[in-house]
Design a protein around this motif. Structure first.
Motif, PDB file in Angstrom:
ATOM      1  N   HIS A   1      13.586  10.696   0.920  1.00  0.00           N
ATOM      2  CA  HIS A   1      13.198  11.382   2.160  1.00  0.00           C
ATOM      3  C   HIS A   1      14.383  11.699   3.079  1.00  0.00           C
ATOM      4  CE1 HIS A   1       9.182   9.055   1.499  1.00  0.00           C
ATOM      5  NE2 HIS A   1       9.354  10.026   0.619  1.00  0.00           N
ATOM      6  N   ALA A   2      15.598  11.567   2.566  1.00  0.00           N
ATOM      7  CA  ALA A   2      16.781  11.823   3.386  1.00  0.00           C
ATOM      8  C   ALA A   2      16.834  13.274   3.868  1.00  0.00           C
ATOM      9  CB  ALA A   2      18.052  11.483   2.602  1.00  0.00           C
ATOM     10  N   LEU A   3      16.607  14.235   2.973  1.00  0.00           N
ATOM     11  CA  LEU A   3      16.637  15.643   3.383  1.00  0.00           C
ATOM     12  C   LEU A   3      15.505  15.974   4.343  1.00  0.00           C
ATOM     13  CD1 LEU A   3      17.676  17.493   0.123  1.00  0.00           C
ATOM     14  CD2 LEU A   3      18.767  17.702   2.340  1.00  0.00           C
ATOM     15  N   ALA A   4      14.301  15.506   4.036  1.00  0.00           N
ATOM     16  CA  ALA A   4      13.161  15.776   4.919  1.00  0.00           C
ATOM     17  C   ALA A   4      13.416  15.203   6.317  1.00  0.00           C
ATOM     18  CB  ALA A   4      11.882  15.211   4.321  1.00  0.00           C
ATOM     19  N   ARG A   5      14.056  14.056   6.384  1.00  0.00           N
ATOM     20  CA  ARG A   5      14.403  13.483   7.703  1.00  0.00           C
ATOM     21  C   ARG A   5      15.512  14.297   8.367  1.00  0.00           C
ATOM     22  NH1 ARG A   5      13.407   8.205   5.221  1.00  0.00           N
ATOM     23  NH2 ARG A   5      11.523   7.386   6.213  1.00  0.00           N
ATOM     24  N   ASN A   6      16.527  14.700   7.589  1.00  0.00           N
ATOM     25  CA  ASN A   6      17.615  15.505   8.153  1.00  0.00           C
ATOM     26  C   ASN A   6      17.094  16.775   8.819  1.00  0.00           C
ATOM     27  OD1 ASN A   6      19.521  13.690   7.220  1.00  0.00           O
ATOM     28  ND2 ASN A   6      20.380  15.053   5.664  1.00  0.00           N
ATOM     29  N   PHE A   7      16.050  17.361   8.236  1.00  0.00           N
ATOM     30  CA  PHE A   7      15.490  18.610   8.761  1.00  0.00           C
ATOM     31  C   PHE A   7      14.245  18.381   9.627  1.00  0.00           C
ATOM     32  CE2 PHE A   7      18.159  20.215   5.346  1.00  0.00           C
ATOM     33  CZ  PHE A   7      18.634  21.420   5.846  1.00  0.00           C
ATOM     34  N   ASN A   8      13.943  17.130   9.915  1.00  0.00           N
ATOM     35  CA  ASN A   8      12.800  16.768  10.789  1.00  0.00           C
ATOM     36  C   ASN A   8      11.467  17.308  10.292  1.00  0.00           C
ATOM     37  OD1 ASN A   8      14.449  15.341  12.564  1.00  0.00           O
ATOM     38  ND2 ASN A   8      14.777  17.118  13.888  1.00  0.00           N
ATOM     39  N   VAL A   9      11.240  17.276   8.970  1.00  0.00           N
ATOM     40  CA  VAL A   9       9.967  17.751   8.427  1.00  0.00           C
ATOM     41  C   VAL A   9       9.207  16.663   7.665  1.00  0.00           C
ATOM     42  CG1 VAL A   9      10.588  20.211   8.329  1.00  0.00           C
ATOM     43  CG2 VAL A   9      11.071  18.724   6.360  1.00  0.00           C
ATOM     44  N   LEU A  10       9.700  15.424   7.701  1.00  0.00           N
ATOM     45  CA  LEU A  10       9.015  14.357   6.973  1.00  0.00           C
ATOM     46  C   LEU A  10       7.765  13.918   7.722  1.00  0.00           C
ATOM     47  CD1 LEU A  10       8.995  12.410   4.548  1.00  0.00           C
ATOM     48  CD2 LEU A  10      10.150  10.756   6.041  1.00  0.00           C
ATOM     49  N   ARG A  11       6.663  13.846   7.006  1.00  0.00           N
ATOM     50  CA  ARG A  11       5.429  13.271   7.558  1.00  0.00           C
ATOM     51  C   ARG A  11       5.511  11.762   7.323  1.00  0.00           C
ATOM     52  NH1 ARG A  11       1.040  16.909   4.520  1.00  0.00           N
ATOM     53  NH2 ARG A  11       2.058  18.893   4.847  1.00  0.00           N
ATOM     54  N   GLU A  12       6.006  11.054   8.313  1.00  0.00           N
ATOM     55  CA  GLU A  12       6.159   9.604   8.197  1.00  0.00           C
ATOM     56  C   GLU A  12       4.808   8.992   7.846  1.00  0.00           C
ATOM     57  OE1 GLU A  12       8.875   7.876   8.143  1.00  0.00           O
ATOM     58  OE2 GLU A  12      10.328   9.262   9.038  1.00  0.00           O
ATOM     59  N   GLY A  13       4.831   8.021   6.983  1.00  0.00           N
ATOM     60  CA  GLY A  13       3.610   7.345   6.566  1.00  0.00           C
ATOM     61  C   GLY A  13       2.909   8.025   5.408  1.00  0.00           C
ATOM     62  N   GLN A  14       3.215   9.303   5.168  1.00  0.00           N
ATOM     63  CA  GLN A  14       2.622  10.027   4.050  1.00  0.00           C
ATOM     64  C   GLN A  14       3.624  10.266   2.933  1.00  0.00           C
ATOM     65  OE1 GLN A  14       0.521  13.626   5.034  1.00  0.00           O
ATOM     66  NE2 GLN A  14      -0.249  12.784   6.948  1.00  0.00           N
TER      67      GLN A  14
END
Length: 187
Positions: free
Chosen positions: A102-115
Motif C-alpha cells: 500500500h506504499a503507492l496508494a498511501r503516497n497518492f492518498n488513495v488508500l482506503r484504510e481498513g479495506q
C-alpha cells in the motif's frame, strides 16, 4: 489535501509488463510524462472497462510521450493472471504495478484504510516528477481515456507555453488565454 504541484515520492514496485516481471521506481518515471492510474482490484467490474479503454489508446499516449502505470493493491502475480485470463486486460502493454504494501496508494492518498483497496484515482506527473493533474472518483464511476488525453494535452501545452492557460473544453489547436488585468471580468 491536494497533491497538485507536489513532487512524486520515492517508490519501488514490482510490475507485470510485456510478459515479464519488472521493477519500476520513481527514477524510471522522471524525464517523461506519466499517468498513475489507480483502481480498486483485479478481477472486478468497472476496472477492466477503464483499463481496456486506456489500452485501446496506448499508442496515442505513447506518441505524446506519456507512460502509463496502472496500480492496484494486488500483486504483480495477480496482474499476470488477470492479463492471461481476460481478453480486455490482455490488450494492456503498459506496466501494471502491484502495491501489496500500500506504499503507492498511501503516497497518492488513495488508500482506503481498513479495506486495503485503492480509490479510483488518476494522477498525471510531468517530466520533473511534479503532479500536474489529479482526479479521484467513487468506485462506481468509470473514467474516460479521451478526456484524460485532452487534459494531458492541456498540461503539456501550458508547460511548453508559460503565461498561457487553457479554458474550459479546450482542444489541441484551439485558442488559449493569457491571464492579465485586461481580462478580469471580460470573459
Amino acid at each position: 489535501m491536494s497533491l497538485i504541484g507536489t513532487e512524486l515520492k520515492p517508490f519501488t514496485a514490482q510490475a507485470y509488463k510485456d510478459g515479464k516481471f519488472v521493477t519500476v521506481t520513481d527514477a524510471d518515471v522522471r524525464g517523461r510524462w506519466a499517468v498513475f492510474f489507480f483502481y480498486p482490484a483485479d478481477f472486478t467490474f468497472v476496472c477492466p472497462t477503464e483499463l481496456e479503454d486506456v489500452a485501446d489508446n496506448h499508442d496515442t499516449f505513447a506518441r505524446m510521450g506519456v507512460d502509463i502505470y496502472s496500480v492496484s493493491t494486488d500483486t504483480h502475480f495477480s496482474h499476470k493472471a488477470w492479463h492471461d485470463a481476460s481478453p480486455a486486460i490482455g490488450k494492456i502493454r503498459f506496466a501494471m504495478l502491484g502495491d501489496p504494501t500500500h506504499a503507492l496508494a498511501r503516497n497518492f492518498n488513495v488508500l482506503r484504510e481498513g479495506q486495503g483497496l485503492a480509490d479510483r484515482g488518476t494522477f498525471v506527473v510531468d517530466p520533473d516528477g511534479v503532479i500536474q493533474l489529479m482526479e479521484v472518483t467513487s468506485e462506481g464511476v468509470g473514467r474516460n481515456a479521451m478526456e484524460l488525453l485532452r487534459k494531458i494535452k492541456a498540461a503539456q501545452y501550458i508547460r511548453a507555453n508559460p503565461g498561457q492557460v487553457c479554458p474550459a473544453k479546450w482542444e489541441e489547436g484551439a485558442e488559449t488565454l493569457a491571464p492579465s488585468l485586461d481580462l478580469v471580468g471580460k470573459i
